[in-house]
Design an enzyme around this catalytic site. Structure first.
Site, mmCIF file in Angstrom:
data_model
loop_
_atom_site.group_PDB
_atom_site.id
_atom_site.type_symbol
_atom_site.label_atom_id
_atom_site.label_comp_id
_atom_site.label_asym_id
_atom_site.label_seq_id
_atom_site.Cartn_x
_atom_site.Cartn_y
_atom_site.Cartn_z
ATOM 1 N N LYS A 104 38.431 -21.777 5.205
ATOM 2 C CA LYS A 104 37.752 -21.194 6.365
ATOM 3 C C LYS A 104 38.639 -21.320 7.590
ATOM 4 O O LYS A 104 39.394 -22.286 7.721
ATOM 5 C CB LYS A 104 36.438 -21.940 6.639
ATOM 6 N N SER A 174 32.213 -6.176 5.239
ATOM 7 C CA SER A 174 31.642 -6.874 4.076
ATOM 8 C C SER A 174 30.144 -7.112 4.215
ATOM 9 O O SER A 174 29.476 -7.472 3.253
ATOM 10 C CB SER A 174 32.355 -8.213 3.863
ATOM 11 N N GLY A 208 17.286 -14.064 12.396
ATOM 12 C CA GLY A 208 18.612 -13.621 12.830
ATOM 13 C C GLY A 208 18.840 -12.164 12.474
ATOM 14 O O GLY A 208 18.755 -11.770 11.315
ATOM 15 N N LEU A 209 19.117 -11.348 13.504
ATOM 16 C CA LEU A 209 19.317 -9.911 13.283
ATOM 17 C C LEU A 209 20.754 -9.506 13.614
ATOM 18 O O LEU A 209 21.009 -8.548 14.325
ATOM 19 C CB LEU A 209 18.322 -9.099 14.124
HETATM 20 N N1 PHE Z 1 32.141 -14.236 5.706
HETATM 21 C C1 PHE Z 1 32.534 -14.214 4.347
HETATM 22 C C2 PHE Z 1 31.892 -15.391 3.617
HETATM 23 O O1 PHE Z 1 31.601 -16.413 4.212
HETATM 24 C C3 PHE Z 1 34.006 -14.331 4.286
HETATM 25 C C4 PHE Z 1 34.789 -13.306 3.552
HETATM 26 C C5 PHE Z 1 34.349 -12.039 3.299
HETATM 27 C C6 PHE Z 1 36.002 -13.694 3.102
HETATM 28 C C7 PHE Z 1 35.102 -11.170 2.590
HETATM 29 C C8 PHE Z 1 36.776 -12.820 2.394
HETATM 30 C C9 PHE Z 1 36.316 -11.564 2.159
HETATM 31 O O2 PHE Z 1 31.632 -15.328 2.446
#
Ligand code: PHE
Length: 384
Positions: A104, A174, A208-209
């Site tokens: 992280k 994502s 949480g929004l």
């Molecule tokens: N925020 C995502 C998580 O905690 C991090 C992430 C997403 C890392 C996509 C790599 C690729 O899971």
């Protein structure tokens, strides 16, 4: 595409010895042993802000985990967060069957400090340089406070970054995939707790929004579920109005009488104090590190509340990004993998019930089995 590729390399702290590194030896005398392979802390040369990159484990492969850009009153709080979040990423990857470990990045923004576009770019380039030094043992992605455009900036200085915008060759935002994974988890929880996977007619409270929470709210409203929503940012009330959801202040939403509580904001929401106030039957949401401490899982269990472990529920983003960018799968194949979060959660809840342990313990056991293959009694088929 696949810029985060590159075979995972083994951690090599010595090549970084001119940097500020907290390594195992350095902290060996502390009361709490350091679980992490490497922790890099640096005052960003451009931004002046503390940049922390924690690599928890590369046992299963390249460590992955998002880049968090948020306010902390003390930078040491950001360090604690980075340590806990990166350790959770190891379990998240292991439980999802990914050939990756946990890491992280956290940048601590001091209270009252705002980042104008130039300062933001400076921070991201500082982050990128720190990741570049790690030479592929860790790749980052979006997290709280960052998105695909930020990943494109990091890409200017290191290839080890997921989720750049599609036009820049990445797999994009994502959060949609994280939300899809949460929906699969909600079906599994409802099946396990109420005997039916149906979401229509059930009552949910979304805490949480943000990007994931708002998507979930829209999805649940469209499936005709009953919705309570909240956010510390009261301007988000417009989402409630738009969806015909009930808006409550955060404290009341947490204690609302619902079937499933969906934590979708920052971590630490469940404490010995808040657990006594809950009136839900189950909890499943994408927030990372929802419990203030591991022992809180037992308090939830004792109250008869089924807690779907966050490491299982929140894996949609990493599952999708790694499938597309590392393993060159189509979006459809990646989406199918994300949906399997429902099966994984069903398995964890079943294992927990059979063994008479908390779902948290069952998820940890599953992660341990995959991290220590010698004791693995399960099929490795889905551990790509
Ligand atoms: N925020 C995502 C998580 O905690 C991090 C992430 C997403 C890392 C996509 C790599 C690729 O899971």
């Amino acid at each position: 595409m696949a810029r985060a590729t590159g075979s995972p390399r083994s951690p090599n702290a010595s090549r970084c010895s001119d940097r500020t590194i907290v390594n195992q030896q350095h902290l060996a005398n502390r009361a709490t042993p350091l679980d992490h392979e490497q922790v890099h802390i640096q005052r960003g040369p451009r931004s002046g802000l503390p940049v922390i990159v924690a690599v928890h484990s590369t046992t299963l492969g390249q460590a992955i985990g998002g880049c968090r850009l948020t306010t902390y009153s003390r930078w040491t709080d950001a360090l604690s967060d980075a340590l806990r979040l990166s350790a959770a990423m190891t379990d998240k990857c292991a439980v999802a069957g990914l050939p990756n470990g946990g890491g992280k990045t956290v940048v601590a923004i001091p209270p009252g400090h705002t980042l104008d576009p130039a300062a933001r770019r400076a921070v991201l380039l500082d982050v990128a340089d720190t990741i570049a030094v790690l030479d592929g043992i860790y790749a980052t992605g979006p997290d709280v406070g960052t998105g695909p455009q930020d990943m494109a900036v990091i890409d200017e200085r290191t290839q080890y970054v997921f989720c750049r915008p599609p036009e820049a060759g990445g797999s994009g935002d994502s959060s949609t995939h994280t939300a899809t994974g949460v929906v699969a988890a909600l079906h599994a929880v409802c099946e396990s707790v109420f005997g039916s996977p149906q979401l229509a007619g059930r009552r949910f409270a979304i805490l949480g929004l943000g990007r994931v929470g708002a998507r979930l709210a829209r999805h649940l409203a469209a499936t005709r579920a009953e919705l309570v929503v909240t956010d510390i940012d009261t301007s988000k009330r417009s989402v409630a109005d738009e969806l015909g959801a009930t808006w409550l202040p955060p404290d009341e939403a947490l204690a609302s009488d619902v079937d499933v509580l969906v934590p979708a904001a920052l971590g630490g929401v469940f404490t010995p104090d808040t657990v006594t106030r809950l009136r839900c039957a189950a909890i499943a949401g994408p927030a990372n590190n929802q419990l203030d401490a591991p022992a809180t899982a037992a308090l939830l269990h004792r109250r008869g509340i089924v807690w779907a472990p966050d490491v299982v529920v929140s894996a949609g983003g990493i599952i999708h990004a790694t499938a597309v960018e590392l393993h060159h799968e189509t979006s459809q194949q990646a989406a199918a993998r994300v949906l399997r979060i429902g099966d994984t959660l069903a398995r964890v809840l079943r294992d927990a019930a059979r063994a008479g342990v908390t779902p948290a313990a069952a998820a940890t056991n599953l992660a341990r089995q995959r991290l220590q293959p010698s004791t693995d009694t399960t099929s490795r088929e889905d551990c790509r």
